[in-house]
Design an enzyme around this catalytic site. Sequence first.
Site, PDB file in Angstrom:
ATOM      1  N   ASN A   1     -10.136  -3.066   1.776  1.00 29.28           N
ATOM      2  CA  ASN A   1      -9.797  -2.957   0.351  1.00 29.28           C
ATOM      3  C   ASN A   1     -11.046  -2.639  -0.453  1.00 29.28           C
ATOM      4  O   ASN A   1     -12.146  -2.502   0.090  1.00 29.28           O
ATOM      5  CB  ASN A   1      -9.172  -4.268  -0.149  1.00 29.28           C
ATOM      6  CG  ASN A   1      -7.774  -4.507   0.400  1.00 29.28           C
ATOM      7  OD1 ASN A   1      -6.971  -3.595   0.500  1.00 29.28           O
ATOM      8  ND2 ASN A   1      -7.488  -5.743   0.769  1.00 29.28           N
TER       9      ASN A   1
ATOM     10  N   HIS B   1       0.832  -1.216   0.000  1.00 28.99           N
ATOM     11  CA  HIS B   1       0.000   0.000   0.000  1.00 28.99           C
ATOM     12  C   HIS B   1       0.868   1.268   0.000  1.00 28.99           C
ATOM     13  O   HIS B   1       0.521   2.271   0.618  1.00 28.99           O
ATOM     14  CB  HIS B   1      -0.946   0.017   1.203  1.00 28.99           C
ATOM     15  CG  HIS B   1      -1.931  -1.105   1.217  1.00 28.99           C
ATOM     16  ND1 HIS B   1      -3.139  -1.061   0.542  1.00 28.99           N
ATOM     17  CD2 HIS B   1      -1.887  -2.312   1.825  1.00 28.99           C
ATOM     18  CE1 HIS B   1      -3.797  -2.189   0.733  1.00 28.99           C
ATOM     19  NE2 HIS B   1      -3.052  -2.978   1.505  1.00 28.99           N
TER      20      HIS B   1
END
Length: 477
Positions: free
Chosen positions: A125, A53
């Site tokens: 997510n 990320h």
Amino acid sequence: MTKQLNTASGNPISSNQFSITAGATGPVLLQDYQLIEKLAFQNRERIPERTVHAKGSGAYGVLEITEDISRYTKANVLQKGEKTKLFLRFSTVAGEAGAADAERDVRGFAIKFYTKEGNWDLVGNNTPTFFIKDGMKFPDFIHSQKRDPRTHLRSANAAWDFWTLNPETMHQVMILMSDRGIPASYRHMHGFGSHTYSLINQNGERFWVKFHFKTRQGIKNLTNEEAAKIIAVDRESHQRDLYEAIDRGEFPQWDFKIQIMSQEEANECEFNPFDLTKIWPHSKYPLINVGVLTLNQNPKNYFNEVEQAAFSPSNIVPGIGYSPDRMLQARIFSYPDAQRYRVGVHYQQLEVNKPIVEVNNYYVGGAMNNGSYAQEKSAYYEPNSNGGPVENAKFAEPDLAIGEIAQRFNHREYYADYYTDARSLYAILSSDEKARLHSNIAQSMNGVSDDIIQKALNHFRLIDPAYADGVKAALAK
């Protein structure tokens, strides 16, 4: 009035143009502490990027609860009428900090709620599932998606090798390779808590829950060809879209919904409800409206507020709890540990991470401790006789029944159905969506060895023969 330029310690600077040297052409003197400080700060302008990320965008907003779900939870943040400030960070997963926004990848959807009971972080997510179900395999999975340490190149062979050797990945692989694998923007995708959590009400009753955020902007995706054209001219397309939309007053919104499963339903469930690779069918566990999430304020400083934003599932509030989800249990440790390494042990004291409530604890010393968590009087240990902060048993969660035998249970011997969810998803795709899925997979297999391709086709055939045949035909083109 012109302001005086100072060092980091507040000392006035007489010249910011030239170093102190021994004569006009002589060497620089070590005593030039202003030069040394300036160079030292530049050397430290970057902190280690996130292992995953790394590339992200963020914005502030508010969560407004419009429905009454008090029968499920006592959490103040989830009570009808409550409005809570939040910070939401979107991201790609596999790419580095300089990766293009429009690459095919899962997108992170991490939210920090600044509640009246402390920070609540929901780290999810844009997909309701994930590739794996056990934290033991997370480092291996990420290694397969990152760069080969020998060539320093991304390896399609490594990615597909891992996926084909771990059949529980098949559903998430289909989602990644489908149209939704490349969202057109962060505004045009859903968000999910993904894991199973628990809600606890005033009576101490526990309910299992899934969190969903449904975009009000509508789902929009990119094909490989459209994404390639965008990346050629703009590697920050998602960042630009989000910032400019908020800047012009087009505040993106998501409908906040939950799925609920009682303990009795969980006991009788035909699949493991705590398995991150599985979905809860909406037909059996329907979505319940809760409220709306709105993003309405851009950060003023990207590094301070987006790069240093630190999220962890370990940040929960009374009325919200965990579940036996193996991946969630692993992330409870790994996320705050990553932030202590990446940002610093007292990262919670940074403004973007700081709770709105008073914080009292007995943590002393350590890098970045600015004293805002100072202990009262001489109460720097617990228990003490100086009136320091104390525990309160009323915040304890109700008992959770767990198994009596501890061992390394092989999850592939339990709930070993890896293909039903993927089969259901494939069945609802249109013929055009299936064709793009087949083509996307074929393109992603460029450079993958024949034996791994065959393993993948074997998995696809167990999902649906047409799926395997379609990919095989696409590979032959």
